[in-house]
Design an enzyme around this catalytic site. Structure first.
Site, PDB file in Angstrom:
ATOM      1  CG  HIS A  20      58.496  92.476  30.911  1.00 47.65           C
ATOM      2  ND1 HIS A  20      57.841  91.345  31.132  1.00 47.65           N
ATOM      3  CD2 HIS A  20      59.821  92.420  30.704  1.00 47.65           C
ATOM      4  CE1 HIS A  20      58.721  90.658  30.465  1.00 47.65           C
ATOM      5  NE2 HIS A  20      60.001  91.032  30.320  1.00 47.65           N
TER       6      HIS A  20
ATOM      7  CB  CYS B 256      51.636  84.357  46.855  1.00 48.37           C
ATOM      8  SG  CYS B 256      50.202  85.123  46.446  1.00 48.37           S
TER       9      CYS B 256
END
Length: 552
Positions: A187, A481
């Site tokens: 995160h 991506c």
């Protein structure tokens, strides 16, 4: 002190004084009792006063916060103002329980009650834990958890950062992030890239650096230099003050085109990407309207949500990834939470084996949203393992009028059979986060394996090269991506390996564009060969950085 090495996860350089995150608030000892002679009424008043102090502090910080941090702090302040927790804690004092332990036990009861209600109320259980920690910190006379407040810009150092912490970061004062734990896809790493902050994770020894020590953080090289020379600090700060812009056309200095696209996950992210000038969207994560739900959203609801994301890119390419449920994104109506190894289980396209109707509904919604928005919609499936699965998905998409259908290349088996794959699809997109995880047999969420979970690994780059070469031969576009595309130096390498587009967080586009403009296509190929021939990720990164003038 010597230079500290970690894993660079968000490029850029910054210099500033170290500010440490306060240590987590530990659970008070079980059975802790009131001090001898303590007055129960006075202790109860102390709990109430601590809660009020927490509420006032949170409201003050919310008023000065930005973006998502405002909502996070306001929600926590509301919970601190609710008398339920305080009243429950005060009642526990009568049996001799200490004030901190009374708050802790009362919070556990409130959390259990909220979780039993499910839905929105269950989400508030996390706010209770935050308020609990803050009240206990006040009672014990310790610093409150969360990002410290400083007037002077600083480098934030922590073991790791929780989502609630990162949501309150202000890029105007936080210059860079360094954590001892975490990995390239943690995160902390994802948020750092989204905010455009240089960041290094898995930096062993960073917690030994004293508070207020000036450090130079190099997010590209993955290094932290304590007490850098004053002239270097001045140079870094001058460079950071420059504002880079993107003219809307990704290319090398000799005109070789590389589309620079954005990764988005909701309407807000799409609007930000369009404002940043992204050429389109290379990864639209559709999970946002499925998560935290007990049942599948209706087709009409999906159409409305997808249209809001596609609308800012009318006339431009938007690559929509179908639902990537499973692993770290479990859905109660679709995935099995009891799987022993969910990262290798029924996730992504595999969920359609038992629930094909969910995929069909989503494809219908994507097609309708594409027509309503005017965007050029491409669609791709995650977690494809064989060319046959790819062919099945392309055929299913065609039944809904989605003619440009491709797949994510995340499983090494698919990258090792690229010729067969390209015969089945209109395009391919390399998801380097999972491709690295599966190639290196390293859980991408485990900080201890951060050095393995690195997109610079030569083995991963070889798989990228194989896939891109097959795309070139078959005249099929192959993009990246994964988060690797947001690293300017690695973007140069990926271009040299033959990828045709790079999709990243919108904030990274100007840096990547500027770096590509500093090199020719031939130089990209040469640097890619350097990286491929390196023995490991660290050597590959160092070899390329040494050859890139803007980054050396």
């Amino acid at each position: 002190m010597a230079v500290i090495s970690g894993v660079g996860v968000s490029s850029g350089r910054a210099a500033g004084p170290v500010v440490r995150m306060p240590d987590p608030v530990g659970e008070p000892p079980a059975g802790a009792t009131l001090p001898d002679g303590a007055d129960v009424a006075a202790e109860g008043a102390r709990i109430a006063a601590a809660a009020e102090q927490v509420r006032a502090d949170l409201e003050r910080r919310a008023a000065a916060a930005h973006g998502d941090g405002v909502a996070v702090l306001e929600a926590t302040a509301l919970m601190a103002a609710d008398p339920t927790l305080v009243t429950a804690a005060q009642k526990k004092l009568s049996d001799g329980t200490s004030a901190p332990r009374a708050v802790w036990d009362a919070a556990a009861e409130v959390q259990a009650m909220l979780e039993s209600l499910g839905g929105y109320m269950a989400e508030r259980a996390r706010d209770v834990a935050d308020v609990r920690d803050r009240i206990v910190a006040v009672l014990d006379g310790r610093p409150a958890p969360g990002v410290p407040e400083r007037a002077e810009p600083f480098v934030l150092v922590a073991h790791d950062l929780a989502p609630a912490d990162t949501a309150t970061l202000d890029p105007a004062t936080c210059l860079a992030l360094v954590t001892e734990g975490g990995g390239p896809t943690s995160h902390t790493a994802i948020l750092a890239r989204a905010l455009g902050l240089p960041a290094v994770v898995a930096a062993a020894g960073i917690l030994d650096v004293a508070e207020d020590t000036v450090v130079l953080v190099d997010g590209g090289a993955g290094t932290i230099q304590p007490d850098p020379p004053d002239d270097v600090v001045a140079q870094v700060r001058a460079a950071a003050a420059r504002v880079l812009t993107f003219d809307g056309t990704g290319r090398t200095s000799d005109g070789h085109r590389v589309q620079l696209l954005a990764n988005v996950g909701d309407p807000k992210g799409a609007a930000a990407a369009a404002e940043a000038g992204a050429e389109g969207v290379g990864l639209f994560r559709t999970e946002f309207c499925f998560l935290d739900r007990a049942e599948e959203p209706s087709v009409d609801e999906q159409v409305a949500q997808y249209t809001a994301v596609l609308a800012p890119f009318a006339g431009k390419k938007v690559v929509v990834r179908t639902l990537d449920a499973g692993a770290d994104k479990p859905l109660p109506f679709l995935t099995d939470a009891s799987e022993a190894n969910p990262a290798l289980g029924v996730r992504g396209y595999r969920t359609a084996w038992r629930h094909p109707e969910v995929l069909d509904h989503q494809l219908e919604a994507i097609a309708r949203a594409g027509e309503a928005s005017g965007a050029e919609v491409w669609v791709m499936a995650p977690m494809i393992s064989t060319p046959a699965e790819a062919a099945d998905f392309v055929a299913r998409a065609a039944t809904f009028g989605l003619a440009t259908a491709g797949v994510m290349v995340e499983v090494p088996a698919l990258a090792l059979t690229p010729d067969h794959l390209m015969a089945k699809v209109a395009f391919a997109s390399l998801g380097t986060n999972d491709l690295t995880q599966y190639t290196m047999a390293a859980d991408r969420l485990l900080g201890d394996l951060a050095e393995l979970s690195d997109g610079w690994q030569p083995a991963v780059l070889r798989l990228v090269h194989l896939t891109a070469e097959a795309g070139l031969q078959a005249e099929r576009p192959v993009g990246v991506c994964g988060e690797a595309a947001a690293d300017p130096a690695l973007a140069v390498v990926l271009t040299g390996l033959g990828v045709t587009s790079l999709s990243m967080t919108a904030r990274a586009i100007p840096d990547v564009a500027a770096t590509l403009l500093s090199v020719t296509r031939a130089e990209c190929v040469r640097l890619a060969e350097l990286a491929l021939s390196a023995p490991d990720a660290k050597a590959a990164r160092a070899a390329v950085h040494a050859e890139l003038p803007p980054l050396g």
